[in-house]
Design a protein around this motif. Structure first.
Motif, PDB file in Angstrom:
ATOM      1  N   PHE A  31      23.992  49.890  27.296  1.00 46.27           N
ATOM      2  CA  PHE A  31      24.343  50.474  28.598  1.00 46.27           C
ATOM      3  C   PHE A  31      23.091  50.789  29.413  1.00 46.27           C
ATOM      4  N   ARG A  32      23.229  50.585  30.725  1.00 39.76           N
ATOM      5  CA  ARG A  32      22.180  51.012  31.638  1.00 39.76           C
ATOM      6  C   ARG A  32      22.647  52.280  32.337  1.00 39.76           C
ATOM      7  N   VAL A  33      21.746  53.225  32.496  1.00 37.63           N
ATOM      8  CA  VAL A  33      22.065  54.525  33.087  1.00 37.63           C
ATOM      9  C   VAL A  33      21.627  54.518  34.552  1.00 37.63           C
ATOM     10  N   TYR A  34      22.505  55.029  35.433  1.00 39.59           N
ATOM     11  CA  TYR A  34      22.220  55.050  36.866  1.00 39.59           C
ATOM     12  C   TYR A  34      22.382  56.462  37.424  1.00 39.59           C
ATOM     13  N   ARG A  35      21.619  56.707  38.457  1.00 41.89           N
ATOM     14  CA  ARG A  35      21.722  57.952  39.235  1.00 41.89           C
ATOM     15  C   ARG A  35      22.454  57.633  40.528  1.00 41.89           C
ATOM     16  N   LEU A  36      23.567  58.300  40.752  1.00 46.92           N
ATOM     17  CA  LEU A  36      24.357  58.126  41.974  1.00 46.92           C
ATOM     18  C   LEU A  36      24.130  59.330  42.881  1.00 46.92           C
ATOM     19  N   GLU A  37      23.586  59.065  44.054  1.00 50.08           N
ATOM     20  CA  GLU A  37      23.384  60.112  45.058  1.00 50.08           C
ATOM     21  C   GLU A  37      24.190  59.752  46.296  1.00 50.08           C
ATOM     22  N   LYS A  38      24.950  60.699  46.813  1.00 50.01           N
ATOM     23  CA  LYS A  38      25.830  60.366  47.931  1.00 50.01           C
ATOM     24  C   LYS A  38      26.040  61.563  48.851  1.00 50.01           C
ATOM     25  N   ALA A  46      32.634  55.134  46.099  1.00 47.95           N
ATOM     26  CA  ALA A  46      31.269  54.633  45.916  1.00 47.95           C
ATOM     27  C   ALA A  46      31.206  53.650  44.751  1.00 47.95           C
ATOM     28  N   LEU A  47      31.883  53.967  43.652  1.00 50.52           N
ATOM     29  CA  LEU A  47      31.859  53.086  42.482  1.00 50.52           C
ATOM     30  C   LEU A  47      32.627  51.791  42.748  1.00 50.52           C
ATOM     31  N   ARG A  48      33.721  51.869  43.466  1.00 51.41           N
ATOM     32  CA  ARG A  48      34.470  50.648  43.799  1.00 51.41           C
ATOM     33  C   ARG A  48      33.606  49.694  44.617  1.00 51.41           C
ATOM     34  N   GLU A  49      32.880  50.238  45.587  1.00 50.64           N
ATOM     35  CA  GLU A  49      32.050  49.397  46.432  1.00 50.64           C
ATOM     36  C   GLU A  49      30.913  48.774  45.627  1.00 50.64           C
ATOM     37  N   ALA A  50      30.299  49.572  44.748  1.00 53.17           N
ATOM     38  CA  ALA A  50      29.223  49.038  43.905  1.00 53.17           C
ATOM     39  C   ALA A  50      29.759  47.992  42.941  1.00 53.17           C
ATOM     40  N   ALA A  51      30.942  48.222  42.385  1.00 48.81           N
ATOM     41  CA  ALA A  51      31.544  47.256  41.459  1.00 48.81           C
ATOM     42  C   ALA A  51      31.851  45.944  42.184  1.00 48.81           C
ATOM     43  N   ILE A  74      24.542  64.599  43.317  1.00 55.51           N
ATOM     44  CA  ILE A  74      23.816  63.715  42.417  1.00 55.51           C
ATOM     45  C   ILE A  74      24.532  63.742  41.064  1.00 55.51           C
ATOM     46  N   GLN A  75      24.843  62.570  40.547  1.00 52.75           N
ATOM     47  CA  GLN A  75      25.485  62.484  39.243  1.00 52.75           C
ATOM     48  C   GLN A  75      25.031  61.218  38.534  1.00 52.75           C
ATOM     49  N   TYR A  76      25.475  61.048  37.298  1.00 51.19           N
ATOM     50  CA  TYR A  76      24.980  59.945  36.477  1.00 51.19           C
ATOM     51  C   TYR A  76      26.146  59.131  35.923  1.00 51.19           C
ATOM     52  N   LEU A  77      25.884  57.840  35.714  1.00 49.83           N
ATOM     53  CA  LEU A  77      26.906  56.937  35.216  1.00 49.83           C
ATOM     54  C   LEU A  77      26.250  55.854  34.384  1.00 49.83           C
ATOM     55  N   THR A  78      27.069  55.109  33.656  1.00 51.06           N
ATOM     56  CA  THR A  78      26.569  53.971  32.881  1.00 51.06           C
ATOM     57  C   THR A  78      27.424  52.744  33.173  1.00 51.06           C
ATOM     58  N   ALA A  79      26.804  51.592  32.988  1.00 50.39           N
ATOM     59  CA  ALA A  79      27.476  50.302  33.129  1.00 50.39           C
ATOM     60  C   ALA A  79      26.859  49.356  32.105  1.00 50.39           C
ATOM     61  N   PHE A  87      22.853  49.742  43.971  1.00 53.57           N
ATOM     62  CA  PHE A  87      23.609  49.637  45.226  1.00 53.57           C
ATOM     63  C   PHE A  87      23.006  50.601  46.243  1.00 53.57           C
ATOM     64  N   SER A  88      22.945  50.163  47.486  1.00 50.39           N
ATOM     65  CA  SER A  88      22.447  51.027  48.548  1.00 50.39           C
ATOM     66  C   SER A  88      23.240  50.771  49.817  1.00 50.39           C
ATOM     67  N   SER A  89      23.687  51.851  50.424  1.00 47.54           N
ATOM     68  CA  SER A  89      24.454  51.781  51.661  1.00 47.54           C
ATOM     69  C   SER A  89      24.217  53.105  52.382  1.00 47.54           C
ATOM     70  N   PRO A  90      24.516  53.187  53.670  1.00 49.18           N
ATOM     71  CA  PRO A  90      24.321  54.479  54.336  1.00 49.18           C
ATOM     72  C   PRO A  90      24.996  55.620  53.584  1.00 49.18           C
ATOM     73  N   ASN A  91      24.209  56.624  53.224  1.00 54.52           N
ATOM     74  CA  ASN A  91      24.670  57.845  52.573  1.00 54.52           C
ATOM     75  C   ASN A  91      25.102  57.683  51.117  1.00 54.52           C
ATOM     76  N   VAL A  92      24.799  56.540  50.492  1.00 56.64           N
ATOM     77  CA  VAL A  92      25.076  56.406  49.058  1.00 56.64           C
ATOM     78  C   VAL A  92      24.055  55.453  48.439  1.00 56.64           C
ATOM     79  N   SER A  93      23.551  55.823  47.260  1.00 57.55           N
ATOM     80  CA  SER A  93      22.654  54.938  46.523  1.00 57.55           C
ATOM     81  C   SER A  93      22.917  55.069  45.037  1.00 57.55           C
ATOM     82  N   ILE A  94      22.844  53.942  44.339  1.00 59.29           N
ATOM     83  CA  ILE A  94      22.970  53.904  42.889  1.00 59.29           C
ATOM     84  C   ILE A  94      21.710  53.227  42.366  1.00 59.29           C
ATOM     85  N   SER A  95      20.905  53.961  41.626  1.00 57.02           N
ATOM     86  CA  SER A  95      19.616  53.444  41.172  1.00 57.02           C
ATOM     87  C   SER A  95      19.462  53.629  39.667  1.00 57.02           C
ATOM     88  N   PRO A  96      18.868  52.646  38.982  1.00 61.68           N
ATOM     89  CA  PRO A  96      18.732  52.717  37.526  1.00 61.68           C
ATOM     90  C   PRO A  96      17.664  53.730  37.114  1.00 61.68           C
TER      91      PRO A  96
END
Length: 392
Positions: A31-38, A46-51, A74-79, A87-96
């Motif tokens: 699994f890769r761990v990501y930081r989701l800030e929105k 946010a997750l649907r759009e990134a998926a 700010i929260q954390y997720l795995t994939a 993923f990056s879009s206005p007001n949301v970013s998902i970074s490893p």
């Protein structure tokens, strides 16, 4: 509640604190761990759009909990490590941030750190406000599930979960299709009102279904009717949706038990109106009442529950009897994609590292004051409930 919060996302900040072990390099980690800030997004959107962008199934993304749309979070997720979910879009970013041998889940959330600005505090309430902050710092507040938990509750206060428990499957499905969320677009609200009026006219309802899944469920009702088709239709609802509905009903019952405990043991109480009933908070509970409430953990209701205090069990049975429901009915033998599970939740929570700024002039509300609060809460406790417990 007279005070104002969530004026902007920056004025309601929450950061997840996690214990998920992860490393900077992959090694054999699956699994890769990501930081989701929105800001201004809810977690699932946010997750649907990134998926969608990455080509990954939403089911493969694991996270600990949903975070408020009207906040900076700010929260954390795995994939799966084989796919880049960045993923990056206005007001949301998902970074490893690293790699892990375990998938993210609620189990790994230690708590949440909040910083929020309270506005429109009346100068006449300043003494009360500062006094309540001291009381909450030392004694905590009643740990109710807040209104955010009850987005799936029916327009008339009915609970999907209660109708399922009673075996009223047709009635549960009616709630599933017609419950109006306050933030839904006006067109969706009108469509749901029409479905409520037309319920039972399956041929007419089918074109009003908004998703392929809803059309599939409605087709079952069209073929078999609301009584015979109720159970197979319910069995098509995804696990996560069912779990949300079941959790809302369990949360309501839990709140009812806590409300009675506060009224029974606290020396001084006050009430705050909520979506599904009043939240009764304590002030100056007295040494005996404060000790009693502070020591209690209540189980969420299920056919098999965590061991609990006899007084709590008595009140659980009292609440269920008033609603004409028995605990044995929570064992859903024919619905297996989700179920009612029991866990213990503290009746009172004391915020950690609780600090606040001295009230100062509020530039947005002339003649009023503002203050910034910062604190830690355990997983599942609501910052908005702390604010309600101020009694302003």
């Amino acid at each position: 509640m007279a005070v104002k919060i969530k004026g902007t996302p920056e004025e309601f900040f929450v950061e997840e604190m996690i214990s998920l072990p992860f490393e900077e390099t992959r090694g054999c980690a699956p699994f890769r761990v990501y930081r989701l800030e929105k800001r201004g997004w809810n977690t699932l959107d946010a997750l649907r759009e990134a998926a969608r962008t990455s080509g990954l199934s939403l089911q493969d993304i694991r996270y600990g909990g949903k975070k408020d749309r009207h906040a900076h979070t700010i929260q954390y997720l795995t994939a799966p490590a084989r796919v880049d979910l960045s993923f990056s879009s206005p007001n949301v970013s998902i970074s490893p941030v690293g790699y892990s041998s375990e998938a993210m889940s609620p189990h790994f959330i230690r708590g949440n750190r909040f910083t929020l600005t309270l506005r429109a505090i009346a100068p006449a309430d300043e003494t009360h406000f500062l006094g309540r902050l001291l009381e909450i710092r030392d004694l905590g507040f009643a740990n109710y599930f807040d209104d955010q938990r009850f987005g799936s509750v029916g327009n008339d206060g009915a609970f999907f979960g209660e109708r399922v428990v009673r075996g009223h499957y047709n009635g549960a499905l009616k709630l599933y299709f017609t419950t109006i969320h306050p933030e839904a677009p006006s067109a969706a609200k009108e469509r749901k009102r029409a479905m409520e009026t037309l319920w039972g006219q399956w041929d007419t309802l089918l074109p009003l279904c908004a998703t392929p899944l809803h059309r599939e469920i409605m087709e079952i009702l069209r073929r078999h009717g609301g009584d015979r088709g109720g159970l197979p239709a319910l069995q098509r609802i995804p696990r996560e949706e069912l779990s949300l509905h079941f959790a809302a009903y369990q949360s309501f019952l839990w709140n009812e038990v806590l409300r009675r405990l506060v009224l029974r043991h606290a020396r001084e109480t006050f009430s705050v109106k909520g979506k599904t009933g009043e939240y009764v908070h304590f002030r100056n509970p007295g040494r005996q009442g404060g000790a009693r409430l502070g020591a209690l953990s209540l189980p969420t209701v299920a056919s098999r529950m965590e061991a609990t205090d006899p007084e709590c069990l008595e009140l659980i049975e009292e609440v269920l009897a008033e609603r004409n429901v028995r605990r044995a009915q929570f064992n859903l033998r024919e619905i297996r994609q989700s179920y009612f599970s029991s866990f213990l939740r503290a009746a009172v929570v004391v915020p950690g590292e609780f600090t606040w700024s001295r009230p100062e002039e509020d530039e947005r509300y002339p003649g009023k004051c503002k203050s910034t609060l910062s604190f830690l809460l355990p997983r599942g406790s609501y910052a908005t409930m702390l604010v309600k417990s101020l009694g302003l």
